[in-house]
Design a protein around this motif. Structure first.
Motif, mmCIF file in Angstrom:
data_model
loop_
_atom_site.group_PDB
_atom_site.id
_atom_site.type_symbol
_atom_site.label_atom_id
_atom_site.label_comp_id
_atom_site.label_asym_id
_atom_site.label_seq_id
_atom_site.Cartn_x
_atom_site.Cartn_y
_atom_site.Cartn_z
ATOM 1 N N THR A 75 42.120 11.634 46.146
ATOM 2 C CA THR A 75 42.249 13.085 46.167
ATOM 3 C C THR A 75 40.867 13.702 46.301
ATOM 4 O OG1 THR A 75 44.183 12.985 44.708
ATOM 5 C CG2 THR A 75 43.087 15.125 44.929
ATOM 6 N N TRP A 118 38.573 12.118 43.473
ATOM 7 C CA TRP A 118 39.196 11.225 42.520
ATOM 8 C C TRP A 118 39.507 9.922 43.251
ATOM 9 C CZ3 TRP A 118 39.396 16.330 42.254
ATOM 10 C CH2 TRP A 118 39.369 16.964 41.012
ATOM 11 N N SER A 122 42.550 6.577 39.007
ATOM 12 C CA SER A 122 41.679 7.274 38.079
ATOM 13 C C SER A 122 42.177 8.689 37.859
ATOM 14 C CB SER A 122 40.244 7.316 38.611
ATOM 15 O OG SER A 122 39.444 8.128 37.787
ATOM 16 N N LEU A 124 40.130 10.911 36.208
ATOM 17 C CA LEU A 124 38.924 11.707 36.088
ATOM 18 C C LEU A 124 38.179 11.747 37.428
ATOM 19 C CD1 LEU A 124 37.603 10.415 32.654
ATOM 20 C CD2 LEU A 124 38.889 12.517 33.107
ATOM 21 N N PRO A 125 37.461 12.862 37.701
ATOM 22 C CA PRO A 125 36.648 12.903 38.925
ATOM 23 C C PRO A 125 35.637 11.772 38.945
ATOM 24 C CG PRO A 125 36.814 15.066 37.900
ATOM 25 C CD PRO A 125 37.367 14.092 36.919
ATOM 26 N N ARG A 126 35.438 11.185 40.113
ATOM 27 C CA ARG A 126 34.564 10.027 40.223
ATOM 28 C C ARG A 126 33.355 10.274 41.107
ATOM 29 N NH1 ARG A 126 37.287 5.495 38.928
ATOM 30 N NH2 ARG A 126 35.192 4.633 38.698
#
Length: 449
Positions: A75, A118, A122, A124-126
């Motif tokens: 995303t 993302w 996951s 959480l933002p990566r």
């Protein structure tokens, strides 16, 4: 330039703690998107994100496409400050993504955008990256100096504005049942002053489906599978076409169109400039168009034909109508015995032609498909000039008058439709494998001098 439609931004997401946002340092009146390095989280699998286009500092306007590359993408969302402005489409491999940003919702000048990725698996933002762009919508449609905006739709909402648009032709007839026609917006209907027949129900120019016609689609609001045929997203309207009637012998496709409720006519003192920004489908057999025809007027006559001005016609086949061809035209149809001196709309003469304009067709130096182009016409009571991306293509003399005379001439309604097939666009068949397809419309505007 602000959008003519209200745009409702949503605040989604927060900047991660300890991850400072690059400060924008630029003079007022410019907008730039500064590219920052991707910042993957420490946990595997690794996620990366980078801007592929546009380049930092580019000038953008209207709906703007952002392209990203990366690894393990699932995303990607784009933010301006804390407000989400787009969600990207990520390819199946997770290595590229494309987002459409409605820049008309942003203030002209320097604008800093931030993309957040993302990864698969996951929550959480990566990874993040930033981009600085110069937004300039004030002059983007290249309308002439001295003209004032009098009508427009920038498609900044979430649905088609039915207060502005109808979705059937202004004529009677059609293939839909009486129950289906009863669902048509009553403000889109007219009445034949002689017979009393209801007007505004016609859903195809391809006939009634019992014999071949000049087109092979019917226009719908929802297709037989329940899909909406008019969608608004990221600041533009999509007219959809689907191959959902292939069991029919002639009208084999469902598609979409719009017709303006407001009608227009130039005067000698106040000519008009009509413009639209569109993205044409790259599909053989498609026939997107932007044109003018007689509307209801005050209702004392049926909508007359002719007159008609074709600002854009783009039939796509392998028989001389390739991806680089844009057609324009003015239409006449008359009885030579009744009008021995020629069409009432004439005499029609070409007063200007670009070197790449051949008869009624302009041949661009590359494909005009699957990319945004601005197409316009400057219209006076006795002439029309056509433009693409600000370049004058041709001018012709033409009177906006019905065969029955000025007293039975009505103002023009604006029509935009995605036709399919027929003997012109479908001369070499229709590429059904590329359906569904869309004809995308970023804005429609009318200026008056």
């Amino acid at each position: 330039m602000e959008s003519l439609e209200p745009v409702q931004g949503r605040s989604r997401g927060r900047r991660a703690r300890g991850r400072p946002l690059r400060v924008l340092a630029a003079a007022a009146g410019a907008a730039v998107l500064a590219l920052g390095a991707a910042q993957p989280a420490s946990a595997a699998p690794r996620v990366t994100l980078a801007v592929a286009a546009p380049t930092s500092g580019s000038t953008v306007h209207d709906t703007t496409e952002l392209r990203f590359t990366g690894t393990n993408l699932k995303t990607v969302r784009v933010y301006q400050l804390a407000r989400q402005v787009a969600t990207a489409t990520v390819d199946a491999s997770g290595t590229s993504a494309t987002a459409q940003v409605d820049s008309s919702a942003l203030r002209d000048g320097l604008v800093l955008l931030r993309a957040v990725a993302w990864g698969r698996g996951s929550l959480l933002p990566r990874a993040t990256t930033t981009l600085l762009v110069r937004v300039d919508n004030a002059r983007a449609d290249q309308h002439p100096a001295g003209y004032k905006l009098v009508y427009g739709d920038d498609f900044g909402g979430r649905t088609l504005d039915r207060d502005k648009w109808c979705t059937r032709y202004m004529y009677d007839g059609g293939t839909e049942s009486a129950a289906e026609q009863a669902k048509i917006d009553p403000t889109c209907l007219g009445r034949d002053p002689v017979t009393g027949t209801t007007l505004g129900t016609l859903d195809s120019l391809g006939g009634n489906g019992t014999a071949p016609g000049q087109e092979a689609e019917v226009y719908r609001d929802v297709n037989k599978d329940g899909a909406a045929m008019h969608t608004v997203q990221d600041g533009y309207l999509s007219l959809h076409a689907t191959a959902t009637r292939l069991d029919q012998p002639y009208l084999r496709y469902e598609s979409a169109m719009i017709r303006s409720k407001e009608e227009f006519a130039p005067t000698a003192a106040h000519p008009l400039y009509l413009t639209t920004r569109v993205r044409l489908p790259d599909v053989r057999g498609s026939w997107p168009a932007f044109w003018l025809a007689g509307g209801y007027g005050d209702g004392h006559v049926r909508p007359p034909w002719p007159p008609e001005i074709d600002i854009l016609e783009a039939p796509y086949n392998n028989s001389g109508n390739g991806a680089d061809v844009l057609w324009t035209a003015v239409q006449t149809y008359y009885d030579h015995a009744e009008f021995p001196n020629g069409a009432p709309q004439g005499p029609i003469q070409t007063t200007y032609a670009d070197s790449d304009f051949d008869g009624n067709a302009y041949h661009a130096d590359s494909s005009i498909r699957d990319r945004w182009i601005e197409v316009a016409a400057e219209w006076t009571p006795d002439s029309v000039c056509w433009f693409m991306d600000g370049k004058k293509l041709a001018c012709k003399t033409y009177k906006w008058v019905a065969n029955d005379g000025p007293q039975n001439t009505t103002p023009a309604t604006i029509l935009m439709n995605l036709a399919v097939g027929g003997p012109w666009a479908g001369a070499d068949g229709v590429d059904d494998a590329k359906f569904p397809m869309t004809y995308d419309i970023d804005h429609v505007r009318v200026y008056r001098k």
